[in-house]
Design an enzyme around this catalytic site. Structure first.
Site, short mmCIF file in Angstrom:
data_model
loop_
_atom_site.label_atom_id
_atom_site.label_comp_id
_atom_site.label_asym_id
_atom_site.label_seq_id
_atom_site.Cartn_x
_atom_site.Cartn_y
_atom_site.Cartn_z
N GLN A 186 -9.98 -4.00 -3.99
CA GLN A 186 -11.32 -3.55 -3.61
C GLN A 186 -12.33 -3.94 -4.69
OE1 GLN A 186 -12.14 -1.93 -0.63
NE2 GLN A 186 -14.15 -2.56 -1.34
N ARG A 242 -13.64 -8.92 0.78
CA ARG A 242 -12.21 -8.66 0.60
C ARG A 242 -11.43 -9.93 0.96
NH1 ARG A 242 -10.14 -3.47 0.93
NH2 ARG A 242 -8.19 -4.52 0.38
N CYS A 269 -16.33 1.27 0.03
CA CYS A 269 -15.16 0.45 0.37
C CYS A 269 -14.80 0.54 1.85
CB CYS A 269 -13.98 0.84 -0.51
SG CYS A 269 -13.43 2.53 -0.26
N ASP A 304 -17.31 6.85 -1.91
CA ASP A 304 -16.09 6.72 -1.12
C ASP A 304 -15.80 8.09 -0.51
OD1 ASP A 304 -13.66 5.84 -0.06
OD2 ASP A 304 -12.57 5.90 -1.96
N HIS A 329 -7.20 0.75 -6.78
CA HIS A 329 -7.42 -0.15 -5.63
C HIS A 329 -8.04 -1.44 -6.18
CE1 HIS A 329 -7.75 -1.48 -1.65
NE2 HIS A 329 -8.62 -0.64 -1.14
N ARG A 362 0.88 -1.17 0.00
CA ARG A 362 0.00 0.00 0.00
C ARG A 362 0.91 1.22 0.00
NH1 ARG A 362 -5.46 1.26 3.33
NH2 ARG A 362 -6.16 -0.10 1.65
N1 NVA Z 1 -10.00 6.47 -1.61
C1 NVA Z 1 -9.63 6.05 -0.28
C2 NVA Z 1 -9.79 4.57 -0.15
C3 NVA Z 1 -9.48 4.01 1.20
C4 NVA Z 1 -9.63 2.52 1.26
C5 NVA Z 1 -8.19 6.46 0.01
O1 NVA Z 1 -7.36 6.37 -0.91
O2 NVA Z 1 -7.91 6.88 1.12
N1 CP Z 2 -11.31 -0.49 1.87
C1 CP Z 2 -10.07 -0.52 2.39
O1 CP Z 2 -9.09 -0.72 1.69
O2 CP Z 2 -10.00 -0.30 3.74
P1 CP Z 2 -8.69 -0.07 4.60
O3 CP Z 2 -8.14 1.27 4.23
O4 CP Z 2 -9.17 -0.14 6.02
O5 CP Z 2 -7.70 -1.15 4.27
#
Ligand code: NVA
Ligand code: CP
Length: 303
Positions: free
Chosen positions: A133, A289, A261, A221, A130, A103
């Site tokens: 997801q 997931r 998500c 989101d 992502h 990540r």
């Molecule tokens: N769009 C959000 C998704 C988190 C799972 C982010 O990038 O923070």
């Molecule tokens: N949806 C998702 O990726 O959640 P987290 O940021 O908690 O991993």
């Protein structure tokens, strides 16, 4: 399948179908109390530059349920923070573990790991995509609607990483996606162009009501993704009319379902009423997931 899973388009339609068939089967087996130790002795390294709840838990539990092990690595505690190069980290880690989940802030960071790692690299979220997801979201839509072919999906809010992956997924799923964003917050043009060039159906509109009209799935989101925190004040004002709430849901099909998500921000991109209401599939989506990623791990690591 390709070595890595960095974009949802790293699988083709057939591979996605097989992967999700396996995910449904792994879910069924888990519910029946059957074990499936398909990755005994395998270790997944999980490198996190950003916070996570679902991705961290589901990958770690997933490896455990498959008989393997997951190693949590906070990027801040690694030599990378002191200047070690990605190419060196990637090659050293490849000598220890069977796969890496990363990540990262920058999509190019994950691509760089994949270039030098001799083991599979999985995108656990970047600024651009992502894909894990989307595996769970497509699985959830399959569970609820049977098929994703011609399903009318509305995205309401920020044209962010999750939105980009949803757009690309139209090429594999037959989803018909309409995206409503404020001006300047549209999904990346290259993603829309690529999806359309490959036969995906993607429409961009401004008004949430226009996107949601007759939609069978509404997806939203956060307005403020990780990395966008400095723009919080400005974004909160710009997105104020992009809340998935009761009045907006009235424009959708009466049987429409809602995906998010998570993490959710009640009163911002989604109302408490919709999150907690009968049209919300968010907990199935979060659960999936686990099952979808287990299928992915089996495909990539069981070589
Ligand atoms: N769009 C959000 C998704 C988190 C799972 C982010 O990038 O923070
Ligand atoms: N949806 C998702 O990726 O959640 P987290 O940021 O908690 O991993």
């Amino acid at each position: 399948m390709k070595k890595d899973f960095i974009s949802i388009l790293d699988v083709n339609e057939q591979e996605l179908g097989q992967l999700l068939t396996e995910a449904h089967e792994l879910k069924r087996q888990k519910m029946a109390g059957t074990t499936h130790l398909l990755l005994c002795g395998k270790t997944l390294a999980m490198i996190f530059e950003k916070s996570s709840t679902r991705t961290h838990i589901s990958f770690e539990v997933g490896m455990n349920e498959l008989g393997g092990h997951a190693l949590f690595l906070n990027a801040r505690d690694m030599q990378i923070r002191r200047g070690e190069e990605i190419r060196d980290t990637a090659r050293a880690a490849s000598r220890y573990v069977s796969g890496m989940m990363i990540r990262a802030y920058k999509h190019s960071t994950i691509e760089e790991y994949a270039k030098y790692a001799t083991i599979p690299v999985i995108n656990g979220l970047s600024d651009m995509e992502h894909p894990c997801q989307l595996l769970a979201d497509i699985m959830t839509m399959q569970e609820h609607f049977g098929s994703t072919q011609d399903l009318k999906v509305a995205w309401v809010g920020d044209g962010n990483n999750v939105c980009n992956s949803l757009i690309l997924s139209t090429v594999l799923t037959g989803l018909d996606v309409t995206v409503a964003t404020p001006e300047g917050y549209e999904p990346a043009g290259e993603f829309v162009a690529r999806a359309r060039a490959l036969g995906g159906r993607v429409t961009l509109v401004r008004e949430p009501e226009a996107a949601v009209k007759d939609a069978e799935v509404i997806v939203t989101d956060t307005w403020i993704s990780m990395g966008d925190e400095e723009e919080k004040g400005e974004r909160t004002k710009i997105f104020r009319n992009y809340t998935v709430d009761g009045p907006l849901m009235k424009h959708a099909s009466p049987d429409a379902r809602v995906l998010h998500c998570l993490p959710a921000h009640r009163g911002e991109e989604i109302s408490d009423e919709v999150m907690e209401g009968g049209q919300s599939l968010v907990w199935d989506e979060a659960e999936n997931r686990l099952h979808a990623q287990k299928a992915l791990l089996v495909r990539l690591l069981k070589r």
